[in-house]
Design an enzyme around this catalytic site. Structure first.
Site, PDB file in Angstrom:
ATOM      1  N   TRP A 162       0.798  -1.220   0.000  1.00 38.78           N
ATOM      2  CA  TRP A 162       0.000   0.000   0.000  1.00 38.78           C
ATOM      3  C   TRP A 162       0.828   1.267   0.000  1.00 38.78           C
ATOM      4  O   TRP A 162       0.322   2.347  -0.250  1.00 38.78           O
ATOM      5  CB  TRP A 162      -0.971   0.041   1.200  1.00 38.78           C
ATOM      6  CG  TRP A 162      -0.354  -0.218   2.553  1.00 38.78           C
ATOM      7  CD1 TRP A 162      -0.425  -1.386   3.252  1.00 38.78           C
ATOM      8  CD2 TRP A 162       0.446   0.676   3.347  1.00 38.78           C
ATOM      9  NE1 TRP A 162       0.286  -1.272   4.433  1.00 38.78           N
ATOM     10  CE2 TRP A 162       0.826  -0.015   4.519  1.00 38.78           C
ATOM     11  CE3 TRP A 162       0.873   2.001   3.195  1.00 38.78           C
ATOM     12  CZ2 TRP A 162       1.607   0.563   5.518  1.00 38.78           C
ATOM     13  CZ3 TRP A 162       1.657   2.576   4.187  1.00 38.78           C
ATOM     14  CH2 TRP A 162       2.011   1.860   5.325  1.00 38.78           C
ATOM     15  N   LYS A 186      -1.774  -8.249  -8.183  1.00 37.93           N
ATOM     16  CA  LYS A 186      -2.691  -8.041  -7.058  1.00 37.93           C
ATOM     17  C   LYS A 186      -2.111  -6.940  -6.173  1.00 37.93           C
ATOM     18  O   LYS A 186      -1.197  -7.162  -5.379  1.00 37.93           O
ATOM     19  CB  LYS A 186      -2.876  -9.328  -6.239  1.00 37.93           C
ATOM     20  CG  LYS A 186      -4.124  -9.233  -5.366  1.00 37.93           C
ATOM     21  CD  LYS A 186      -4.024  -9.980  -4.072  1.00 37.93           C
ATOM     22  CE  LYS A 186      -3.175  -9.309  -3.057  1.00 37.93           C
ATOM     23  NZ  LYS A 186      -3.650  -7.995  -2.572  1.00 37.93           N
ATOM     24  N   GLU A 189      -5.021  -4.679  -1.031  1.00 35.34           N
ATOM     25  CA  GLU A 189      -6.485  -4.493  -0.998  1.00 35.34           C
ATOM     26  C   GLU A 189      -6.836  -3.058  -0.577  1.00 35.34           C
ATOM     27  O   GLU A 189      -7.943  -2.586  -0.817  1.00 35.34           O
ATOM     28  CB  GLU A 189      -7.142  -5.507  -0.055  1.00 35.34           C
ATOM     29  CG  GLU A 189      -6.756  -5.429   1.422  1.00 35.34           C
ATOM     30  CD  GLU A 189      -5.434  -6.150   1.728  1.00 35.34           C
ATOM     31  OE1 GLU A 189      -4.743  -6.572   0.792  1.00 35.34           O
ATOM     32  OE2 GLU A 189      -5.124  -6.270   2.937  1.00 35.34           O
ATOM     33  N   GLU A 261      10.919  -8.375  -2.631  1.00 35.24           N
ATOM     34  CA  GLU A 261      11.372  -7.007  -2.330  1.00 35.24           C
ATOM     35  C   GLU A 261      10.724  -6.636  -1.002  1.00 35.24           C
ATOM     36  O   GLU A 261       9.533  -6.306  -0.951  1.00 35.24           O
ATOM     37  CB  GLU A 261      10.905  -6.029  -3.431  1.00 35.24           C
ATOM     38  CG  GLU A 261      11.511  -6.278  -4.798  1.00 35.24           C
ATOM     39  CD  GLU A 261      12.959  -5.789  -4.917  1.00 35.24           C
ATOM     40  OE1 GLU A 261      13.525  -5.349  -3.913  1.00 35.24           O
ATOM     41  OE2 GLU A 261      13.496  -5.867  -6.034  1.00 35.24           O
ATOM     42  N   CYS A 295      10.305   1.836   1.964  1.00 37.31           N
ATOM     43  CA  CYS A 295      11.155   0.689   2.315  1.00 37.31           C
ATOM     44  C   CYS A 295      12.606   1.112   2.514  1.00 37.31           C
ATOM     45  O   CYS A 295      13.314   0.520   3.312  1.00 37.31           O
ATOM     46  CB  CYS A 295      11.041  -0.392   1.252  1.00 37.31           C
ATOM     47  SG  CYS A 295      11.384   0.204  -0.408  1.00 37.31           S
ATOM     48  N   LYS A 341      -4.119   0.357  11.194  1.00 43.50           N
ATOM     49  CA  LYS A 341      -3.266  -0.725  11.719  1.00 43.50           C
ATOM     50  C   LYS A 341      -1.804  -0.251  11.790  1.00 43.50           C
ATOM     51  O   LYS A 341      -1.106  -0.463  12.789  1.00 43.50           O
ATOM     52  CB  LYS A 341      -3.391  -1.934  10.784  1.00 43.50           C
ATOM     53  CG  LYS A 341      -2.728  -3.170  11.284  1.00 43.50           C
ATOM     54  CD  LYS A 341      -3.021  -4.340  10.360  1.00 43.50           C
ATOM     55  CE  LYS A 341      -1.995  -5.426  10.584  1.00 43.50           C
ATOM     56  NZ  LYS A 341      -1.713  -6.198   9.396  1.00 43.50           N
ATOM     57  N   GLN A 342      -1.370   0.430  10.733  1.00 44.73           N
ATOM     58  CA  GLN A 342       0.008   0.921  10.694  1.00 44.73           C
ATOM     59  C   GLN A 342       0.216   2.032  11.724  1.00 44.73           C
ATOM     60  O   GLN A 342       1.257   2.118  12.380  1.00 44.73           O
ATOM     61  CB  GLN A 342       0.333   1.417   9.269  1.00 44.73           C
ATOM     62  CG  GLN A 342       1.753   1.882   9.091  1.00 44.73           C
ATOM     63  CD  GLN A 342       2.777   0.786   9.383  1.00 44.73           C
ATOM     64  OE1 GLN A 342       2.501  -0.398   9.237  1.00 44.73           O
ATOM     65  NE2 GLN A 342       3.957   1.189   9.817  1.00 44.73           N
ATOM     66  N   GLU A 393      11.216  -2.749  11.732  1.00 47.97           N
ATOM     67  CA  GLU A 393      10.724  -1.696  10.860  1.00 47.97           C
ATOM     68  C   GLU A 393       9.586  -0.962  11.584  1.00 47.97           C
ATOM     69  O   GLU A 393       8.636  -1.594  12.040  1.00 47.97           O
ATOM     70  CB  GLU A 393      10.179  -2.337   9.571  1.00 47.97           C
ATOM     71  CG  GLU A 393      10.467  -1.542   8.339  1.00 47.97           C
ATOM     72  CD  GLU A 393       9.913  -2.185   7.066  1.00 47.97           C
ATOM     73  OE1 GLU A 393       9.169  -3.180   7.130  1.00 47.97           O
ATOM     74  OE2 GLU A 393      10.229  -1.646   5.995  1.00 47.97           O
TER      75      GLU A 393
HETATM   76  P1  NAD Z   1       2.113  -6.612   3.351  1.00 47.72           P
HETATM   77  O1  NAD Z   1       3.143  -7.674   3.343  1.00 47.72           O
HETATM   78  O2  NAD Z   1       1.154  -6.565   4.461  1.00 47.72           O
HETATM   79  O3  NAD Z   1       1.222  -6.700   2.015  1.00 47.72           O
HETATM   80  C1  NAD Z   1       1.808  -6.670   0.745  1.00 47.72           C
HETATM   81  C2  NAD Z   1       0.916  -7.406  -0.230  1.00 47.72           C
HETATM   82  O4  NAD Z   1       0.834  -8.776   0.144  1.00 47.72           O
HETATM   83  C3  NAD Z   1      -0.525  -6.899  -0.292  1.00 47.72           C
HETATM   84  O5  NAD Z   1      -0.946  -6.899  -1.630  1.00 47.72           O
HETATM   85  C4  NAD Z   1      -1.284  -7.936   0.513  1.00 47.72           C
HETATM   86  O6  NAD Z   1      -2.635  -8.059   0.141  1.00 47.72           O
HETATM   87  C5  NAD Z   1      -0.522  -9.187   0.141  1.00 47.72           C
HETATM   88  N1  NAD Z   1      -0.669 -10.297   1.097  1.00 47.72           N
HETATM   89  C6  NAD Z   1      -0.838 -10.213   2.437  1.00 47.72           C
HETATM   90  N2  NAD Z   1      -0.925 -11.456   2.964  1.00 47.72           N
HETATM   91  C7  NAD Z   1      -0.812 -12.325   1.933  1.00 47.72           C
HETATM   92  C8  NAD Z   1      -0.841 -13.738   1.840  1.00 47.72           C
HETATM   93  N3  NAD Z   1      -0.995 -14.516   2.914  1.00 47.72           N
HETATM   94  N4  NAD Z   1      -0.710 -14.299   0.622  1.00 47.72           N
HETATM   95  C9  NAD Z   1      -0.547 -13.538  -0.489  1.00 47.72           C
HETATM   96  N5  NAD Z   1      -0.523 -12.190  -0.460  1.00 47.72           N
HETATM   97  C10 NAD Z   1      -0.637 -11.594   0.741  1.00 47.72           C
HETATM   98  O7  NAD Z   1       2.915  -5.240   3.187  1.00 47.72           O
HETATM   99  P2  NAD Z   1       2.315  -3.773   3.290  1.00 47.72           P
HETATM  100  O8  NAD Z   1       2.034  -3.495   4.720  1.00 47.72           O
HETATM  101  O9  NAD Z   1       1.268  -3.610   2.268  1.00 47.72           O
HETATM  102  O10 NAD Z   1       3.577  -2.905   2.800  1.00 47.72           O
HETATM  103  C11 NAD Z   1       4.567  -2.396   3.634  1.00 47.72           C
HETATM  104  C12 NAD Z   1       5.806  -3.268   3.542  1.00 47.72           C
HETATM  105  O11 NAD Z   1       6.279  -3.308   2.202  1.00 47.72           O
HETATM  106  C13 NAD Z   1       6.964  -2.718   4.357  1.00 47.72           C
HETATM  107  O12 NAD Z   1       7.599  -3.780   5.011  1.00 47.72           O
HETATM  108  C14 NAD Z   1       7.897  -2.129   3.294  1.00 47.72           C
HETATM  109  O13 NAD Z   1       9.231  -2.040   3.678  1.00 47.72           O
HETATM  110  C15 NAD Z   1       7.686  -3.093   2.166  1.00 47.72           C
HETATM  111  N6  NAD Z   1       8.076  -2.509   0.868  1.00 47.72           N
HETATM  112  C16 NAD Z   1       9.216  -2.976   0.262  1.00 47.72           C
HETATM  113  C17 NAD Z   1       9.639  -2.414  -0.942  1.00 47.72           C
HETATM  114  C18 NAD Z   1      10.903  -2.898  -1.617  1.00 47.72           C
HETATM  115  O14 NAD Z   1      11.072  -2.625  -2.785  1.00 47.72           O
HETATM  116  N7  NAD Z   1      11.803  -3.585  -0.924  1.00 47.72           N
HETATM  117  C19 NAD Z   1       8.890  -1.407  -1.540  1.00 47.72           C
HETATM  118  C20 NAD Z   1       7.731  -0.967  -0.902  1.00 47.72           C
HETATM  119  C21 NAD Z   1       7.337  -1.543   0.303  1.00 47.72           C
END
Ligand code: NAD
Length: 504
Positions: A162, A186, A189, A261, A295, A341-342, A393
């Site tokens: 997100w 995907k 959400e 990532e 990130c 939540k965040q 984090e």
């Molecule tokens: P998240 O892991 O909660 O969700 C990311 C995605 O995974 C969403 O689309 C979510 O719906 C999906 N997801 C969640 N549970 C799943 C499951 N069981 N099976 C399949 N898909 C699932 O992350 P977030 O809170 O949306 O994003 C923040 C995180 O993303 C931070 O840790 C940030 O550092 C990281 N991030 C990393 C990069 C990078 O390039 N390294 C870039 C942006 C964000």
């Protein structure tokens, strides 16, 4: 902004208060559980829509398979031309996309504009690669002509977070289709709308229907179902370390690879010989831009002992001058935390830091006028590297400042982390700058700078920050199969296939 958003969306789908998926070139509303998105400025409900159900994920899978074959049957030059048009359409619709991103994803308007611009650049960059992804001829020690070519994987699944919805969408879509693949993406959400619009513009530009499909739904339902689809050949995941590991397990059960990532806890190292004014500005931008929800944030600020107090004060003082406010306000430099939540997580981490003995400078939950939203003041915590606030984090505008003695100490502290996404060093000593850059374990490293990234340069993590690379040529390799072709050229071939490596 609500009216502007609705007017833009009405051009695409009629029920503007809901969010569909985009499959085979058509918008389809889900029939699953309710998903609710809130306005981060005041906590009010923004959208309520239904999770993508199984019929949607199956349709996406079949549509992608057919479109992928059509796309690969085109010439590489034709694919490249269409990708240029996608980039152009994104530029033409930059303002609209930025409004959509700002309203539906709680991203400050000025940040949204920058990110949409970067998405246009991503399609343009990879458009140029579409007809240059050629292989090699290998000088093998036999009478064979051996050549290597790159082919698409087929259909790939991308799962994005997100915090940078439109950015991560373009970042992964562009190399995937440049390498000839079809995509099911995907998004989180909580932030699917801008990805839907990018996919629509790509279709308007001329990609086969179904080459890019966007699934608006939960990860544990739609995301997991998609990983299990037989035609998914790779999962490219951008998100949290915890979810990344879960996804890698699901992919491994199918025997398919992943790119992960993930998160970071990047060390921003400041030596006493640095340009202090510049380093203070760099440290602020490293953590406070995007309200720390990036990130690569410089969330661990390592400062040499001799300048530690002065530097921390400088970062904290100047942070007071940032304009904190509603995402849609053009003057806003730091917006709210994206979701409840965040927000709770950031507040909890601040409490833990205080209990651990960190000294808080500049803390306090700000009272943005007329807001009941998820705002957090830019905060400096004076702490130590073993504290939870320095190891986990926080993903908010909170930096942990840690003192160090000398170069070896700085490198040891920087590497004392399970993450390895990014880092930086501030010093006027060129030799030291390179020594530190060499020794810090991170996928991206800046010298007297922070947060510069470009689609042309590879990006990815060490350790718990993930594996595989995005951006640049490396991303095209991630999205390709490599084929080695052997052609016998001998006048009288020897019929001992596989046994003789040497015909001399
Ligand atoms: P998240 O892991 O909660 O969700 C990311 C995605 O995974 C969403 O689309 C979510 O719906 C999906 N997801 C969640 N549970 C799943 C499951 N069981 N099976 C399949 N898909 C699932 O992350 P977030 O809170 O949306 O994003 C923040 C995180 O993303 C931070 O840790 C940030 O550092 C990281 N991030 C990393 C990069 C990078 O390039 N390294 C870039 C942006 C964000």
């Amino acid at each position: 902004m609500k009216t502007a958003y609705q007017n833009i969306i009405r051009q695409y789908w009629s029920d503007v208060d809901s969010i569909p998926s985009f499959v085979g070139g058509q918008f389809i509303h889900g029939k699953g559980d309710d998903i609710v998105i809130h306005n981060a400025h005041d906590g009010s409900e923004l959208f309520r829509y239904s999770d993508a159900d199984e019929s949607i994920t199956q349709k996406a899978s079949s549509a992608a398979e057919i479109a992928g074959k059509e796309w690969w049957a085109m010439t590489a030059q034709a694919r490249g031309r269409i990708m240029y048009i996608i980039g152009d359409k994104i530029r033409q619709n930059l303002e609209d996309l930025a409004i959509v991103e700002c309203y539906s994803s709680n991203k400050p308007l000025r940040d949204a504009k920058v990110e949409v611009q970067k998405v246009a650049e991503m399609f343009e960059y990879y458009a140029g690669w579409a007809d240059k992804l050629h292989g090699d001829v290998i000088p093998v020690p036999t009478s064979h002509l051996n050549y290597v070519k790159y082919e698409p994987l087929g259909t790939v699944l991308q799962i994005t977070p997100w915090n940078a919805p439109v950015f991560t969408c373009g970042w992964q879509l562009a190399p995937a289709i440049a390498a000839g693949n079809a995509v099911i993406l995907k998004p989180s959400e909580l932030t699917p709308v801008s990805s839907l619009l990018v996919a629509t513009l790509a279709h308007e530009a001329g990609i086969p229907k179904g080459l890019i499909n966007i699934i608006s739904g939960y990860g544990h339902t739609a995301g997991q179902r998609l990983i299990k689809q037989a035609n998914i050949r790779k999962v490219v995941f951008v998100g949290s370390p915890m979810t990344g590991k879960r996804i890698a397990v699901s992919a491994a059960e199918r025997g398919i690879p992943c790119v992960l990532e993930l998160g970071g806890k990047s060390a921003n190292i400041v030596f006493e010989d640095a340009d202090i004014e510049l380093a203070i500005k760099g440290a602020q931008a490293a953590i406070f831009s995007g309200a720390g929800q990036s990130c690569v944030s410089g969330s661990r600020l390592l400062v040499q002992e001799s300048i530690y107090d002065r530097f921390c004060e400088g970062v904290a003082q100047a942070a007071k001058h940032f304009v904190i406010g509603a995402p849609q306000d053009d003057t806003t430099q730091i917006g709210p935390i994206h979701n409840a939540k965040q927000y709770d997580h950031v507040k909890k981490m601040l409490e833990i830091a205080k209990k651990e003995g960190a000294t808080v400078i500049n803390n306090g939950l700000p009272s943005v006028p007329d807001s009941t939203g998820y705002y957090v003041n830019p905060t400096v915590l004076k702490g130590q590297n073993q504290m939870a606030c320095a190891q986990e984090e926080i993903f908010g505008p909170v930096v942990v400042a840690i003192p160090f003695k000398d170069e070896d100490d700085a490198i040891a502290i920087a590497n004392d982390s399970r993450f390895g996404l990014a880092g930086a060093v501030w010093t006027k000593d060129v030799g030291r700058a390179h020594r530190v850059a060499d020794q810090v374990k991170a996928g991206t490293f800046w010298i007297n700078s922070y947060k510069s990234i470009n689609v042309a340069s590879p990006f990815g993590g060490y350790g718990d920050s993930g594996y595989g690379r995005s951006s640049g040529l490396d991303a095209l390799r991630e999205y390709s199969e490599v084929k080695s072709v052997w052609v016998e050229t001998a006048r009288t071939p020897v019929a001992n296939f596989g046994y003789s490596a040497n015909l001399e």
